[in-house]
Structures are given as structure tokens and as C-alpha cells.
Design an enzyme around this catalytic site. Sequence first.
Site, PDB file in Angstrom:
ATOM      1  N   LYS A   1       0.913  -1.330   0.179  1.00  0.00           N
ATOM      2  CA  LYS A   1      -0.124   0.280  -0.026  1.00  0.00           C
ATOM      3  C   LYS A   1       0.819   1.110  -0.047  1.00  0.00           C
ATOM      4  CE  LYS A   1      -0.332  -0.592   4.960  1.00  0.00           C
ATOM      5  NZ  LYS A   1      -0.832  -1.066   6.063  1.00  0.00           N
TER       6      LYS A   1
ATOM      7  N   TYR B   1      15.887  30.334   6.879  1.00  0.00           N
ATOM      8  CA  TYR B   1      14.653  30.717   7.209  1.00  0.00           C
ATOM      9  C   TYR B   1      14.734  31.161   8.652  1.00  0.00           C
ATOM     10  CZ  TYR B   1      12.831  30.234   2.591  1.00  0.00           C
ATOM     11  OH  TYR B   1      12.424  30.389   1.219  1.00  0.00           O
TER      12      TYR B   1
HETATM   13  C1  LIG Z   1      -0.114  -1.909   6.633  1.00  0.00           C
HETATM   14  C2  LIG Z   1      -0.780  -3.309   7.135  1.00  0.00           C
HETATM   15  C3  LIG Z   1       0.256  -4.435   6.890  1.00  0.00           C
HETATM   16  C4  LIG Z   1       1.610  -4.609   7.169  1.00  0.00           C
HETATM   17  O1  LIG Z   1       2.133  -3.805   8.188  1.00  0.00           O
HETATM   18  P1  LIG Z   1       3.780  -3.703   8.559  1.00  0.00           P
HETATM   19  O2  LIG Z   1       3.832  -3.433   9.829  1.00  0.00           O
HETATM   20  O3  LIG Z   1       4.284  -2.839   7.563  1.00  0.00           O
HETATM   21  O4  LIG Z   1       4.158  -5.145   8.377  1.00  0.00           O
HETATM   22  C5  LIG Z   1      -0.510  -5.517   7.413  1.00  0.00           C
HETATM   23  N1  LIG Z   1      -1.937  -5.647   7.465  1.00  0.00           N
HETATM   24  C6  LIG Z   1      -2.655  -4.593   7.427  1.00  0.00           C
HETATM   25  C7  LIG Z   1      -4.010  -4.798   7.567  1.00  0.00           C
HETATM   26  C8  LIG Z   1      -2.252  -3.516   7.264  1.00  0.00           C
HETATM   27  O5  LIG Z   1      -3.057  -2.396   7.256  1.00  0.00           O
END
Ligand SMILES: *Cc1c(COP(=O)(O)O)cnc(C)c1O
Length: 367
Positions: A42, A264
Site C-alpha cells: 500500500k 529562514y
Molecule cells: C499495513 C498493514 C500491514 C503491514 O504492516 P507492517 O507493519 O508494515 O508489516 C498488514 N496488515 C494490515 C491490515 C495493514 O494495514
Amino acid sequence: MKPDFPSFSTRPTVRINLQTIRENYEALKKRVGTAKIGASVKADAYGLGSVPVGKALYGAGCRIFFVATAGEGKILRDGIGPNAAIYVLSGPAPRDKGVLLGAKLKPVINSMGQARFWASVAREVNEPPYTAIHIDTGMNRLGMTAAEVTELGRDKKLWQALNPDWVMSHLACAPDADHPMNKKQLTEFRKAAAQLPLTPLSLANTAGIYLGKPYHFQMVRPGIGLYGGKATTKPDEEVSKSAVSLLAPILQIRELKKGETVGYNATFIASEDMRIAIVGAGYADGVPVRASNRGTAILHDMEVPIVGRVSMDFTALDVSKARLSVEIGGVAVFRGDNLEHEAEQLGTLNYELLTRLGQRCRRDYGR
Ligand SMILES: *Cc1c(COP(=O)(O)O)cnc(C)c1O
């Protein structure tokens, strides 16, 4: 060792080692034995590029992927072809119907509302994609409540219409192996799953993998561990290796006199004569404003402090103590092996530092 910076440019580079990502996949796979790996890609594979990363993982044998939205799923599908399962964690929404069906994405069903909506869609089409049922076991983010699970368990017709090939849940406190929440969620998950028709199960993210075999079930869903980020409070025991660095070219070197200021709002005042290097990466590229007068970069294997306020395109580093020569066209490195250290310095997560890598950076996959 000085990182080489092929043909000096003012543009920052995110260097992503796909071979290391494949090795991390293999190492995690070894760790979970017969359980499958569903790669969490994702948010554009945590900022690294879901298509190149997805292809690399596919090449390593991965056939299950998780994205957050239907749009992310479509991009991944176009990149990796028809033979992998792609699940959409946010679930089905009316406006995504066409994309989900067109790209053969499998929605994760997070509520009875989503279940009824998707069942109505599935009944209209010839070969509806499988789904995954997401049960909430204490995180209180997405997922069906215990009452909804009971209701779904009794509704055979609805179950058939959804045709789930996985039942899953998500851990809230997996980084801390001693947290009582882990066992509680494990128990809740088993209880809930027992109310549903026998279906393969999945609970663990990266950190969950390190909680041991009872948490692995038939599939684990690592994200951060694939990309080399540490997920637990015992990073030394993790198998993943760092795969990402942000390289910023040195654009100018300045000698400051005591009392001069940097950047800045003049938030940094030189307390003695010093030398700074201006590097070509700012908050638009993933160096957070919060790193101003607080964060560090690596130059010739040495940690050098950020001075003054980070600006959109540039960051100033105090290189007064650099032992080796600092030259225009040289490179300062952010992230890399320093990822977790940086996250701690800045009061944020390694996850956020990766996903905020800027669009403007060149992405170098070493090919
Ligand atoms: C993002 C996510 C994962 C992966 O998590 P990590 O901590 O990056 O391994 C797995 N399951 C769900 C439902 C997630 O939202």
C-alpha cells in the site's frame, strides 16, 4: 565507504535495492515456514514504487498483495499482470465497483454494510472476485465487530455471495512481544473465526511474525520488513536488511563566521567559525521540517547535524568536523541504516519517513 553518485545532478535520489527487498522476502518466508506471504504494498509500496517493488516480489514468488485503495490496486495490476491476488484493505465502495471488477481486485470486507453492498455487486456479475473478511479483534480501526461476525456466520447465503478465501485480523501492539493485547487478540481471532465456515486465516504483520508460530496461521502480511524497516522493540533479532536511502547532492559549501545565522527565521546562530554544506533535498523530498536543528545526515560514514530550518528544496549540514574532504557533487545520505535512528530523533515512525519520500526524487533501482 563513500556512496557513488553517478553523474552529479542537483536532483535528490531515492536508491532502492530490489535485490535486498527480495532477500528480505526470502528471509521472512523462511521465518514463517509453510505460511504464505501476502506483501503489503500500500501507499506505493511505502513510497518505494509499487510497480517495481511488486514486480521484484512477484519475481521472488510472491502471489498475494495488499493495497489500501482500489486505485492502488489497479496500478499494481497493470504492473504485475493477471496472476497474483490483490486485496484492497479499505474495502469496496460504490464508486470503486468498476475498478475492482475491471482489475480483478479482491475487496477486504470490513463491515456488514460492505458485505451487503459487495454481495449485491457479486450477484450481478459472472465471475465475482473472491474477498477477504476482516474481523476487528481490538484495534478498533477497520473490521467486523464480534456481533457482525456472529451475524455473518449465520447468513450462509451472504457468505456464499461474498465467497471469501481468507479471514483476517490486524494486531495493534505486535512490536512489543510482552504486550498483553497480543494474546488477547489471538484468542479473539480464534473465537471469531470459529463462528465462520472453515477458511484460511491471517493475523500477523511484520511485527506479528516475530511473535512466533501461533500468530502465523496460513498467511502473514509483512510490509515494513520487506523494505528493511525494523518493526519491533528488538530490532537486532529481525531478519530484514536496509533497502532504501535518500541521497542529497552537496550543492554549495560555506564558511561561516561566529554569529552568522543559517536559513529562514535565522533559527541557527554559529557559536564559532564553522563550515556548512547545503544539500539538495528539503521537505519536498522527505527531509521533515521537524528535522530542523534536530536531525542528522550521514556524510562519509559520519553523522552530521542539520543546522537551521529545513527548507523546501535544501538542507544545511554542519560539516565542520568532517574528516574527509567535503566537495560539491558529493552526497549526504538520509535514511538507509540510519532510518530508525532518524525516526527516533524526529519523534516519528520509520513508516512515515519512507512514505513521505518526495515525488520529485529520482528513483534509482540499480538497474
Ligand atoms: C499495513 C498493514 C500491514 C503491514 O504492516 P507492517 O507493519 O508494515 O508489516 C498488514 N496488515 C494490515 C491490515 C495493514 O494495514
